[in-house]
Every structure is written in structure tokens, then in C-alpha cells.
Design a protein around this motif. Structure first.
Motif, PDB file in Angstrom:
ATOM      1  N   LEU B  28     -14.217   4.531  -3.013  1.00 40.01           N
ATOM      2  CA  LEU B  28     -12.952   4.489  -2.140  1.00 40.01           C
ATOM      3  C   LEU B  28     -12.548   6.177  -2.762  1.00 40.01           C
ATOM      4  O   LEU B  28     -13.639   6.988  -3.829  1.00 40.01           O
ATOM      5  CB  LEU B  28     -11.663   4.003  -3.703  1.00 40.01           C
ATOM      6  CG  LEU B  28     -12.247   2.287  -3.385  1.00 40.01           C
ATOM      7  CD1 LEU B  28     -10.605   1.921  -4.793  1.00 40.01           C
ATOM      8  CD2 LEU B  28     -11.717   2.160  -2.851  1.00 40.01           C
ATOM      9  N   GLU B  32      -6.895   6.867  -3.660  1.00 39.76           N
ATOM     10  CA  GLU B  32      -7.818   5.869  -3.618  1.00 39.76           C
ATOM     11  C   GLU B  32      -7.699   5.008  -4.857  1.00 39.76           C
ATOM     12  O   GLU B  32      -6.693   3.752  -5.125  1.00 39.76           O
ATOM     13  CB  GLU B  32      -8.207   5.047  -2.591  1.00 39.76           C
ATOM     14  CG  GLU B  32      -7.625   5.418  -0.869  1.00 39.76           C
ATOM     15  CD  GLU B  32      -9.151   5.224  -0.295  1.00 39.76           C
ATOM     16  OE1 GLU B  32      -8.857   4.976   1.168  1.00 39.76           O
ATOM     17  OE2 GLU B  32      -9.939   5.297  -0.612  1.00 39.76           O
ATOM     18  N   LEU B 220      -7.027  -1.188   2.325  1.00 42.05           N
ATOM     19  CA  LEU B 220      -8.423  -0.770   1.534  1.00 42.05           C
ATOM     20  C   LEU B 220      -9.385  -0.729   2.371  1.00 42.05           C
ATOM     21  O   LEU B 220     -10.732  -0.117   2.908  1.00 42.05           O
ATOM     22  CB  LEU B 220      -8.458  -0.866   0.161  1.00 42.05           C
ATOM     23  CG  LEU B 220      -7.820   0.708  -0.830  1.00 42.05           C
ATOM     24  CD1 LEU B 220      -8.088   0.537  -2.685  1.00 42.05           C
ATOM     25  CD2 LEU B 220      -7.764   1.520  -0.334  1.00 42.05           C
TER      26      LEU B 220
END
Lengths: 310, 230
Positions: B28, B32, B220
Motif C-alpha cells: 500500500l 492508502e 485496494l
């Protein structure tokens, strides 16, 4: 997590857990906790998840994984868990098997896919399962020809025991199956073959006779698992008559639960009445109880309770 | 003692103020990770405020983040700044604070958004009915996702090798040395790796918990999958 693995010495009662759903059909994991607590409070020796009675084919792969993880977490290593992983898709079978073992299961249970004909084909199939799943994963072979259409001969079973040391348990449900059970025990003993554990299914309808013929316990979903445990314990203690007396008290209800097709709905309703499930919902496709069924059940339970008090 | 006198405190670092989810960067990005930590926190606070007759507390750090967190937290959540150096001191102070007003308190992490709140209730019940002095929710990584107490016990938090796989065993040893009765709740998992994120996605799909995390996670995981495919 507990890394205990199942072996040939497994004994006792490994109930087939129901899979709880909400009335709208969603997986109800909080009820799974209650159900696990219910089984443990009745001193079961193990637990079996995602059997046929657990409505396993009606779950998504993610739901199956979630059921295993949640039950493993709740049980916390107190008893071993067997996970039914049967699937015509060998990749899917291996994925659930490996994930379950990584999560803390003690063994996986496999029934062969429909359409296998002959001992060689069956042996080859088990070989492909053993190759597909993680090395050393203990396997329970589910012999349930009424559902799979696949016959396990005694000879094939002996060959399987010899060929696959991972095979530690037979879930025996063939019918007629009493002679088969006797032969498995007698021939294995005569040949000095490895003695595997045998637990019986088929709603435990022939449980006392099967114990007498060499079974080591039961793997079935009867809604009064304390009966299965008590019969096992009395039998193991040498009190075969006492064991059968206990069994007989529950027999009318056990027979009612063993009805093909609708037995699961009966069982889930009884588990709900006993506080182990929030809802008796069965996922589609499944049969629901009629008002008349429920009245019969009321009467059977009332009679059981009266006899238990007597 | 009744449940109305118990508190549940969510221990959290304010996303954007302190580094969060650093083990997940990569895969990430920092943004994020912060968004994910925020979703975890809000889903956890919703879970705690859904418990009946429990005082919901957000025990946060750093103190300067109070105004921002006040805007973020659902109504009814009491904000309490963490005090002290290191997790041990912070937990000690937290329980000192909470147990002066409440007959039992339980501190929860934010690392497991699908944690069944029923288990938190089990823990509170064990404290309320006096069947345990300490309640611990073990994590699969050797830590714990919750600790609950009926009375302050600083010894439980002294010289614990935090952020190692020996947190739980050390804490259990301390509890034994203090002659405390321990109730272990079911084991659950933290989200520290990409594999954990996938497992979390599974779990959300099934449990339908953690709506904020769910919304973020689907975006994601789609991005991560696209990256892997490239």
C-alpha cells in the motif's frame, strides 16, 4: 493454532456440525460460536465441519474458509476438527484442505466424486488427492455410496490403508454395511494390517451394532450429541447393554431425524429449540417443516423428555 | 457489578498523525495505509458503540489529534488521550483512568475489523460475573487483540516484549505470578500482510461486517490485483 493432527487412534464422537444461516440465508457465524459451545458442553471428542449435513456444497469457497476459521478460533484447540473438503474440482478440494490445515484443522474428509467405477479408479483418485494436498495431511475417507454412487469394496479399502499412511479414519456409512465393518476389522487383524479409526455416520441408526462390530465411535449430526457420547462411553467401559438402553430411549427421535431429505430441517429445528442455533434456516435447495411436522416433533420431544426423567 | 458500569476503550494511533500500517507499505502507499487505518478505526468504533450498556472510549495518540478525531468519531464516544511512553505505560495509565470510574474495562486494538463483537461481550461478561480477573483475546501472531481488567494491575504491562510473538505468553506469565484468574477469548488475526488483506476480504464478504473497510478494500484489492497481473 493447535497443530494436533488426527491419527488412527481417534475415538469417540465427532458430530457433523450444522452450518448456521440467518432466515435470509446469510451465514451466521455468531450462531456457529453457540453451536460449537453446545457441542463442547456435551463433551464431544472432536467436531466435523462442512459435511453433507453441514450444507457444504451450498457455501462459497470464502464462506467455507470462514466457517473453518471461526470454529477453529472458538474451539481453541480443545478438540480436533475434521473438515469436509469433497469437491469434484481437485484444485478447489486442495485449496480448502490446505487452508483448513493451515488454520488449525486436524484432518480433512474426502468422499470420491460420482462416476468412479472399480477399485483401481478409486485408488487412483485417492492418490491424486494425496498428491494435490499438502504432504502429511491426515485423511478421513467418507464411504457414503448412497450419495456418491461410488462403491468401496473391502479389498479396495485394505489397499488404500496399505498405500496411503495419511489415511487414518474411515467414515463408515455404507448400507448394508454391518458385514463390511466386521470384515474390515477381522481381515485387517488377520493380515496384521494397520488398524485405522472407524467412525459411523448414517444418522447413527445402527450405532450399537456398529460399536459391537469394531467401530470406534460416531460422526453424525444427531441433535442430542450427548446420547452419542454416553453410548460411546458406556460401550467403551464394557457396558454394552447399558449403552443400548440409552440409545433406545432416543431411537424414535433419531429415526425421525434420519428421514431422507427433510432430516436436516428436523435437525436444525431441534438444535434451535435447544438453544444452539438462532434460526433453523436451511439454505436453498432444502425442505422446510410443515405445521404437521412440527406437531409430530413436539410430541416426539415431549415423549423423549418424559422417558429421560423416568 | 453490572455491565452498565463497564468501559470498552479502542486503542488507536491517529491516522495522519503517527505512522500506521507501516508493514503494509508496500504494497500500500502511505495514503492508502492511512485510509485503511481510518476505516479500521471507524468500523471498530461502530462495533463498540453497538454494544449495549457499555461506555465507549477512544484512547488515542497523539494528544494533538483530539480535534480531528472528535470530528471523525461517532457521537457518544468519549475521547481520552493516551499518556506515557511505550505501550506498557499507556495501557497502565488507561486502566488507571478507566477503572476509577468503571468496575471493569477492556482495551481493544483496531487491527482486526471483522472481530466478532460477541467475543468482546463474552469478555465483559466474564469480568462482570467475576469469573475472571483478566480477559485476553489472543492474536494469531502471539499478541493480543484485547485485554480486560476488573482492577488495575501494572505488573501485566511491565517489561513486555511488545510487537513480538511473545506478548501473550509474557502477559500470561505475569498474570500467573499475580495469581490472577485468566479467561482466554477465541484467537483472531491481525492485518499485517497482503495475505492478511485477502483473508480480510474473504471474511468481510461472508460476515458483512466492517462496511467502511469493505468499501475501501474492494478498491485496494482491485488495484493490487491489476499490479500483480502487469
Amino acid at each position: 493454532m493447535s497443530t494436533t493432527r488426527l491419527d488412527e487412534t481417534a475415538r469417540g464422537v465427532f458430530p457433523i456440525s450444522a452450518t448456521p444461516f440467518t432466515p435470509d440465508g446469510a451465514l451466521d457465524l455468531d450462531s456457529l460460536d453457540r453451536l460449537v459451545d453446545f457441542y463442547l458442553a456435551r463433551r464431544v471428542h472432536g467436531l466435523t465441519l462442512l459435511g453433507i449435513m453441514g450444507e457444504a456444497p451450498k457455501l462459497t469457497p470464502a464462506e467455507s474458509r470462514a466457517v473453518v476459521r471461526r470454529a477453529v478460533a472458538r474451539i481453541g484447540g480443545r478438540v480436533p476438527i475434521v473438515v469436509g473438503v469433497s469437491n469434484v474440482d481437485l484444485t478447489a478440494l486442495a485449496a480448502l484442505a490446505n487452508d483448513s490445515m493451515a488454520a488449525g484443522a486436524a484432518a480433512v474428509m474426502v468422499a470420491p466424486p460420482p462416476g468412479l467405477v472399480g477399485d483401481d479408479a478409486l485408488l487412483a483418485y485417492i492418490g491424486s488427492v494425496v498428491t494435490a494436498i499438502d504432504r502429511g495431511t491426515p485423511i478421513v475417507y467418507q464411504d457414503y455410496p448412497q450419495s456418491t454412487g461410488v462403491t468401496l469394496t473391502v479389498e479396495a479399502f485394505h489397499r488404500m490403508v496399505d498405500a496411503f499412511p495419511q489415511l487414518v479414519m474411515l467414515k463408515h456409512e455404507d448400507a448394508p454395511g454391518l458385514t463390511k465393518l466386521s470384515r474390515i476389522r477381522a481381515e485387517a487383524a488377520h493380515a496384521g494390517r494397520r488398524r485405522v479409526s472407524v467412525l459411523v455416520g448414517n444418522n447413527a441408526i445402527y450405532y450399537p451394532q456398529e460399536l459391537a462390530r469394531g467401530a470406534d465411535g460416531a460422526m453424525t449430526g444427531f441433535s442430542y450429541p450427548e446420547m452419542l457420547v454416553e453410548v460411546y462411553e458406556r460401550f467403551a467401559a464394557g457396558d454394552a447393554d447399558g449403552a443400548e438402553d440409552v440409545f433406545d430411549v432416543y431411537l424414535p427421535l433419531l429415526r425421525y431425524e434420519a428421514q431422507p431429505g427433510i432430516g436436516l430441517a428436523v435437525r436444525k429445528e431441534l438444535l434451535r429449540r435447544r438453544g444452539a442455533l438462532a434460526s433453523s434456516a436451511v439454505r436453498t435447495p432444502g425442505l422446510a417443516l410443515s405445521a404437521e411436522d412440527r406437531r409430530e416433533l413436539d410430541r416426539l420431544v415431549a415423549r423423549l423428555e418424559r422417558r429421560l426423567k423416568a | 457489578m453490572t455491565r452498565s458500569t463497564q468501559a470498552v476503550a479502542v486503542m488507536a494511533k491517529a491516522p495522519g498523525w503517527l505512522p500506521v500500517k507501516s508493514r503494509l507499505q508496500p504494497p500500500l502507499s502511505a495514503d492508502e495505509a492511512r485510509a485503511l487505518a481510518t476505516a479500521f478505526l471507524l468500523d471498530r468504533l461502530d462495533g463498540v458503540t453497538s454494544l449495549s450498556a457499555v461506555a465507549a472510549v477512544l484512547a488515542f495518540a497523539p494528544a494533538e489529534a483530539e480535534r480531528a478525531l472528535r470530528a471523525l468519531a461517532p457521537p457518544g464516544v468519549r475521547l481520552l488521550a493516551q499518556r506515557g511512553e511505550g505501550l506498557g505505560e499507556r495501557l497502565t495509565h488507561l486502566f488507571d483512568d478507566l477503572l476509577t470510574e468503571h468496575a471493569g474495562a477492556l482495551a481493544l486494538d483496531t487491527d482486526s475489523p471483522t472481530l466478532p463483537m460477541a467475543w468482546v461481550e463474552d469478555g465483559l461478561d466474564a469480568l462482570a460475573d467475576d469469573s475472571a480477573d483478566v480477559v485476553l483475546g489472543p492474536s494469531e501472531d502471539g499478541g493480543y487483540w484485547a485485554i480486560g481488567l476488573r482492577a488495575p494491575c501494572p505488573a501485566l504491562f511491565v517489561a513486555v516484549p511488545w510487537s513480538t510473538d511473545r506478548v501473550l505468553e509474557t502477559t500470561l506469565a505475569r498474570a500467573a505470578a499475580e495469581n490472577l484468574r485468566v479467561r482466554l477469548l477465541p484467537r483472531w488475526f491481525d492485518i499485517d500482510t497482503e495475505a492478511d488483506l485477502r483473508r480480510l476480504g474473504d471474511d468481510i464478504a461472508v460476515s458483512r461486517r466492517a462496511p467502511r473497510t469493505a468499501a475501501l478494500l474492494s478498491a485496494l484489492t482491485a488495484r493490487l490485483a491489476a499490479e500483480t497481473a502487469r
